[in-house]
Design a protein around this motif. Structure first.
Motif, PDB file in Angstrom:
ATOM      1  N   SER A 203       6.507  -9.928   1.539  1.00 56.11           N
ATOM      2  CA  SER A 203       6.230  -9.412   2.877  1.00 56.11           C
ATOM      3  C   SER A 203       4.742  -9.426   3.158  1.00 56.11           C
ATOM      4  N   GLU A 204       4.417  -9.335   4.451  1.00 53.32           N
ATOM      5  CA  GLU A 204       3.013  -9.285   4.833  1.00 53.32           C
ATOM      6  C   GLU A 204       2.324  -8.075   4.232  1.00 53.32           C
ATOM      7  N   THR A 205       3.046  -6.956   4.130  1.00 51.17           N
ATOM      8  CA  THR A 205       2.450  -5.755   3.551  1.00 51.17           C
ATOM      9  C   THR A 205       2.042  -6.007   2.107  1.00 51.17           C
ATOM     10  N   GLU A 206       2.926  -6.663   1.346  1.00 53.25           N
ATOM     11  CA  GLU A 206       2.604  -6.941  -0.044  1.00 53.25           C
ATOM     12  C   GLU A 206       1.467  -7.946  -0.166  1.00 53.25           C
ATOM     13  N   MET A 207       1.413  -8.924   0.751  1.00 51.78           N
ATOM     14  CA  MET A 207       0.310  -9.878   0.742  1.00 51.78           C
ATOM     15  C   MET A 207      -1.015  -9.180   1.003  1.00 51.78           C
ATOM     16  N   ASP A 208      -0.961  -8.163   1.892  1.00 52.51           N
ATOM     17  CA  ASP A 208      -2.182  -7.435   2.241  1.00 52.51           C
ATOM     18  C   ASP A 208      -2.792  -6.746   1.036  1.00 52.51           C
ATOM     19  N   ILE A 209      -1.970  -6.262   0.108  1.00 50.88           N
ATOM     20  CA  ILE A 209      -2.518  -5.486  -0.996  1.00 50.88           C
ATOM     21  C   ILE A 209      -2.725  -6.325  -2.258  1.00 50.88           C
ATOM     22  N   ARG A 210      -2.318  -7.598  -2.200  1.00 54.89           N
ATOM     23  CA  ARG A 210      -2.468  -8.451  -3.370  1.00 54.89           C
ATOM     24  C   ARG A 210      -3.931  -8.487  -3.829  1.00 54.89           C
ATOM     25  N   ASP A 211      -4.148  -8.279  -5.104  1.00 56.10           N
ATOM     26  CA  ASP A 211      -5.477  -8.348  -5.713  1.00 56.10           C
ATOM     27  C   ASP A 211      -6.410  -7.209  -5.304  1.00 56.10           C
ATOM     28  N   ARG A 212      -5.896  -6.169  -4.674  1.00 56.99           N
ATOM     29  CA  ARG A 212      -6.750  -5.026  -4.356  1.00 56.99           C
ATOM     30  C   ARG A 212      -6.779  -4.026  -5.512  1.00 56.99           C
ATOM     31  N   LEU A 213      -5.905  -4.210  -6.477  1.00 59.89           N
ATOM     32  CA  LEU A 213      -5.856  -3.341  -7.657  1.00 59.89           C
ATOM     33  C   LEU A 213      -6.542  -4.061  -8.814  1.00 59.89           C
ATOM     34  N   THR A 214      -7.468  -3.348  -9.471  1.00 55.49           N
ATOM     35  CA  THR A 214      -8.249  -3.965 -10.548  1.00 55.49           C
ATOM     36  C   THR A 214      -8.215  -3.089 -11.793  1.00 55.49           C
TER      37      THR A 214
ATOM     38  N   GLU B  58       4.215  -7.304 -13.943  1.00 53.03           N
ATOM     39  CA  GLU B  58       3.969  -7.606 -12.533  1.00 53.03           C
ATOM     40  C   GLU B  58       4.632  -6.568 -11.633  1.00 53.03           C
ATOM     41  N   GLY B  59       5.858  -6.174 -12.002  1.00 51.64           N
ATOM     42  CA  GLY B  59       6.558  -5.187 -11.182  1.00 51.64           C
ATOM     43  C   GLY B  59       5.875  -3.832 -11.178  1.00 51.64           C
ATOM     44  N   ALA B  60       5.415  -3.404 -12.357  1.00 50.53           N
ATOM     45  CA  ALA B  60       4.737  -2.102 -12.445  1.00 50.53           C
ATOM     46  C   ALA B  60       3.439  -2.104 -11.652  1.00 50.53           C
ATOM     47  N   MET B  61       2.690  -3.189 -11.766  1.00 56.29           N
ATOM     48  CA  MET B  61       1.422  -3.269 -11.040  1.00 56.29           C
ATOM     49  C   MET B  61       1.641  -3.365  -9.531  1.00 56.29           C
ATOM     50  N   SER B  62       2.713  -4.062  -9.127  1.00 57.88           N
ATOM     51  CA  SER B  62       3.044  -4.147  -7.706  1.00 57.88           C
ATOM     52  C   SER B  62       3.385  -2.767  -7.149  1.00 57.88           C
ATOM     53  N   LEU B  63       4.169  -2.002  -7.907  1.00 59.14           N
ATOM     54  CA  LEU B  63       4.500  -0.650  -7.462  1.00 59.14           C
ATOM     55  C   LEU B  63       3.254   0.212  -7.375  1.00 59.14           C
ATOM     56  N   LEU B  64       2.385   0.129  -8.392  1.00 61.47           N
ATOM     57  CA  LEU B  64       1.167   0.936  -8.370  1.00 61.47           C
ATOM     58  C   LEU B  64       0.296   0.569  -7.173  1.00 61.47           C
ATOM     59  N   GLU B  65       0.188  -0.707  -6.870  1.00 58.73           N
ATOM     60  CA  GLU B  65      -0.573  -1.136  -5.696  1.00 58.73           C
ATOM     61  C   GLU B  65      -0.009  -0.530  -4.416  1.00 58.73           C
ATOM     62  N   LEU B  66       1.307  -0.601  -4.280  1.00 58.68           N
ATOM     63  CA  LEU B  66       1.937  -0.061  -3.077  1.00 58.68           C
ATOM     64  C   LEU B  66       1.716   1.441  -2.954  1.00 58.68           C
ATOM     65  N   LEU B  67       1.856   2.158  -4.062  1.00 54.47           N
ATOM     66  CA  LEU B  67       1.659   3.604  -4.030  1.00 54.47           C
ATOM     67  C   LEU B  67       0.215   3.953  -3.667  1.00 54.47           C
ATOM     68  N   CYS B  68      -0.725   3.191  -4.211  1.00 55.35           N
ATOM     69  CA  CYS B  68      -2.127   3.437  -3.864  1.00 55.35           C
ATOM     70  C   CYS B  68      -2.368   3.176  -2.378  1.00 55.35           C
ATOM     71  N   LYS B  69      -1.799   2.101  -1.861  1.00 52.00           N
ATOM     72  CA  LYS B  69      -1.967   1.785  -0.439  1.00 52.00           C
ATOM     73  C   LYS B  69      -1.375   2.878   0.440  1.00 52.00           C
ATOM     74  N   GLN B  70      -0.204   3.361   0.072  1.00 49.82           N
ATOM     75  CA  GLN B  70       0.495   4.331   0.909  1.00 49.82           C
ATOM     76  C   GLN B  70      -0.027   5.755   0.764  1.00 49.82           C
ATOM     77  N   PHE B  71      -0.455   6.142  -0.446  1.00 55.02           N
ATOM     78  CA  PHE B  71      -0.640   7.563  -0.714  1.00 55.02           C
ATOM     79  C   PHE B  71      -2.002   7.977  -1.271  1.00 55.02           C
ATOM     80  N   ALA B  72      -2.752   7.057  -1.868  1.00 51.51           N
ATOM     81  CA  ALA B  72      -3.999   7.461  -2.527  1.00 51.51           C
ATOM     82  C   ALA B  72      -5.001   8.056  -1.548  1.00 51.51           C
ATOM     83  N   SER B  73      -5.061   7.526  -0.344  1.00 51.28           N
ATOM     84  CA  SER B  73      -6.054   8.000   0.631  1.00 51.28           C
ATOM     85  C   SER B  73      -5.780   9.418   1.111  1.00 51.28           C
ATOM     86  N   GLN B  74      -4.581   9.937   0.852  1.00 54.23           N
ATOM     87  CA  GLN B  74      -4.239  11.294   1.293  1.00 54.23           C
ATOM     88  C   GLN B  74      -4.683  12.366   0.299  1.00 54.23           C
TER      89      GLN B  74
END
Length: 572
Positions: A34-45, A60-76
């Protein structure tokens, strides 16, 4: 106002099958990103160094989930922490914590939590400890119902230990964990019926500096949660258990709501039935005790229990009421669970949980068995009295820090729970007098002694020294010390200095007196541990840190925050 929340979970085997089939379908049909997943690709280091075996958990699956969680929730998270600061400023200015008028409808409402999975209904004894390989095996094999694998207070979170901990838990869930002692050659492996596993993630105030999202360190809690969930949820569900978590150091129902959103997001993404993820919240901060029902309500789909994290709670009492000269506590040894404010806390937690269908877990017995038989009998007698008090109050289970205490605790809770029950949910405490805010805030009487102050210094010194060298669970003077008990030791002295308290011998507690004692007790610690251990240790660095945080004008929130800087400096 009525809130009906029913337990519509399927039985464990059906749930496991359904969850597994849904996930297989999802993965087999995931032909595009999805576009959302493309947006966060490589933003986790990953900034930490390579740890042997990390490819098992950094999938890959664990890192993808961590990326998504950071995108959705870390800023809060920063806003949640800012809310803590604002609330503390009001208390520092003279207000006292109290129940929230704006959430009275929740407290008065008719609602229940969703339900408790079968393998979590009986939690009469739980053992806790860090996520080290030998510890995990011994704890899962102990005469207990649950092992809480701890990434928080009993683990010094060096990068190696955090990653190895995830590998160890993955192996444990699969039944593949083994360990051979390099010193003795003794081999350790799991028994046929190990305890139920619950993972305690780190608190919201902690960062994982070895992982960055958009060039900023991520919340350690999201790292711990994402890796444990992704790497283990299928195996756990398949064998009739589930992804279970302990949540530490919550201070408000808004923080509980954040976690509820995290859980719901993950359940939806992995096509899991709502409420599959289960959690237990530690009520170990003074602000949280006034929002217990609200915390249960916000997490009602996922929560199964609250826990009396007594040592952190005492630390939080000192920290929260630090500006109030009429709320000063005595020697740590005098602050026991039979004191009025701690008894009120325990009884209110039981009443609140059982009213809403949740379990009420008791606190930690920090004692460790003694080698000398008479001394060990005294230890077990202290544990027995402590656990009898909890069982009489109506708690459904309790914590121990050492397998050698499990039989004593188990015997007491077996006696009180009886053969016809697996917990004490039937004890409502409805006949109790109401517990008011003033009951939860009463300071306890007791001596402030020179001996007590010196013991505090030695304990804090030895604990900090071990922590900055990567060991967060330390036996000292017959107790298993973790970050919470060390926090009490150093904040008690800070409080006595701030409010110009006198010791029982008439000495005024000042920065000068503390520094004099620190030098003397550093020398005593050297005698206790021996010259070689002292020389090769980090006791001088620990003394510098202890002096800094104990004599600072403003109370340092957590010793683990400056300690983490030293830890990451040593371990990368």
């Amino acid at each position: 106002m009525t809130h009906e929340v029913t337990d519509n979970r399927q039985n464990d085997s059906t749930l496991a099958s359904s969850a597994f089939e849904h996930q297989m379908f999802k993965e087999s049909t995931a032909t595009r990103t999805s576009e959302t997943e493309m947006d966060i690709r490589d933003r986790l280091t990953i900034k930490g160094g390579h740890v042997e075996g990390q490819e098992q958990v950094f999938t890959e699956g664990a890192m993808s989930l961590l990326e998504l969680l950071c995108k959705q929730f870390a800023s809060q998270v920063p806003q949640l922490l800012s809310n803590r600061v604002k609330k503390q400023a009001l208390i520092d200015a003279g207000e006292l914590p109290n129940f929230l008028p704006q959430t009275r409808a929740i407290r008065d409402g008719d609602w229940q939590i969703r339900g408790i999975p079968q393998d979590l209904t009986d939690r009469r004894v739980e053992i806790t400890g860090p996520v080290e390989r030998k510890m995990i095996i011994n704890a899962l094999n102990a005469n207990v119902k649950v092992f809480m694998a701890d990434f928080e207070d009993s683990l010094a979170p060096s990068w190696n230990k955090v990653v190895e901990g995830q590998i160890n838990l993955r192996d444990a869930v699969r039944g593949e964990i083994e360990y051979t002692s390099p010193e003795t050659g003794k081999h350790y492996r799991l028994n046929d019926s190990p305890a139920v596993l619950i993972c305690r993630v780190r608190g919201l105030h902690l960062l994982e500096k070895h992982v960055e999202f958009d060039a900023s360190s991520i919340p350690a809690s999201l790292f711990d949660f994402a890796l444990y969930f992704y790497n283990n949820y299928r195996q756990l569900l398949t064998k009739g258990s589930g992804p279970y978590f302990y949540l530490p150091k919550l201070e408000s129902h808004e923080e509980a709501r954040w976690w509820a959103k995290v859980f719901a997001f993950v359940e939806d993404r992995f096509c899991l039935q709502p409420g599959t993820i289960k959690c237990t919240c530690l009520i170990e901060t003074l602000p949280a005790v006034f929002e217990m029902e609200e915390i249960l309500y916000e997490l009602r789909s996922n929560i199964v229990a609250l826990n009396c994290g007594r040592w952190d709670y005492i630390f939080s009492y000192i920290k929260t009421l630090k500006n109030h000269p009429d709320r000063i506590l005595p020697d740590r040894q005098a602050v026991t669970m039979d004191k009025s404010f701690l008894s009120a806390y325990s009884r209110l937690l039981v009443k609140t949980c059982h009213k809403r269908g949740a379990l009420a877990m008791g606190g930690m017995a920090a004692f460790i068995p003694a080698k000398e038989s008479e001394m060990n009998r005294e230890v077990l007698e202290k544990v027995r009295r402590d656990k009898e008090l909890e069982a009489r109050n109506g708690h459904d289970g309790t914590w121990v820090a050492h397998p050698g205490l499990a039989d004593t605790a188990m015997g007491i809770f077996n006696e009180y729970i009886g053969e016809d029950h697996v917990n004490q949910l039937h004890i409502t405490r409805d006949v109790d007098a109401p517990i008011h805010a003033r009951d939860l805030l009463l300071p306890c009487e007791g001596e402030r002694s020179e001996a007590g102050m010196r013991v505090n210094i030695r304990i804090a010194l030895q604990y900090i020294e071990s922590w900055i060298n990567g060991n967060g669970c330390v036996p000292i003077y017959g107790l298993m010390e973790d970050a919470a008990t060390a926090e009490i030791s150093r904040t008690s002295i800070w409080q006595w200095i701030k409010h110009e308290q006198k010791l029982s011998n008439g000495a005024l507690v000042t920065n000068v007196l503390f520094k004099e004692m620190l030098v003397e007790e550093l020398a005593n610690v050297k005698l206790e541990v021996g010259a070689e251990r002292f020389t090769h240790g980090s006791f001088t660095q620990a003394a510098v840190l202890l002096e800094k945080i104990t004599t600072s004008d403003e109370l340092v929130d957590f010793l683990t925050l400056p300690g983490y800087e030293m830890l990451t400096g040593q371990f990368g």
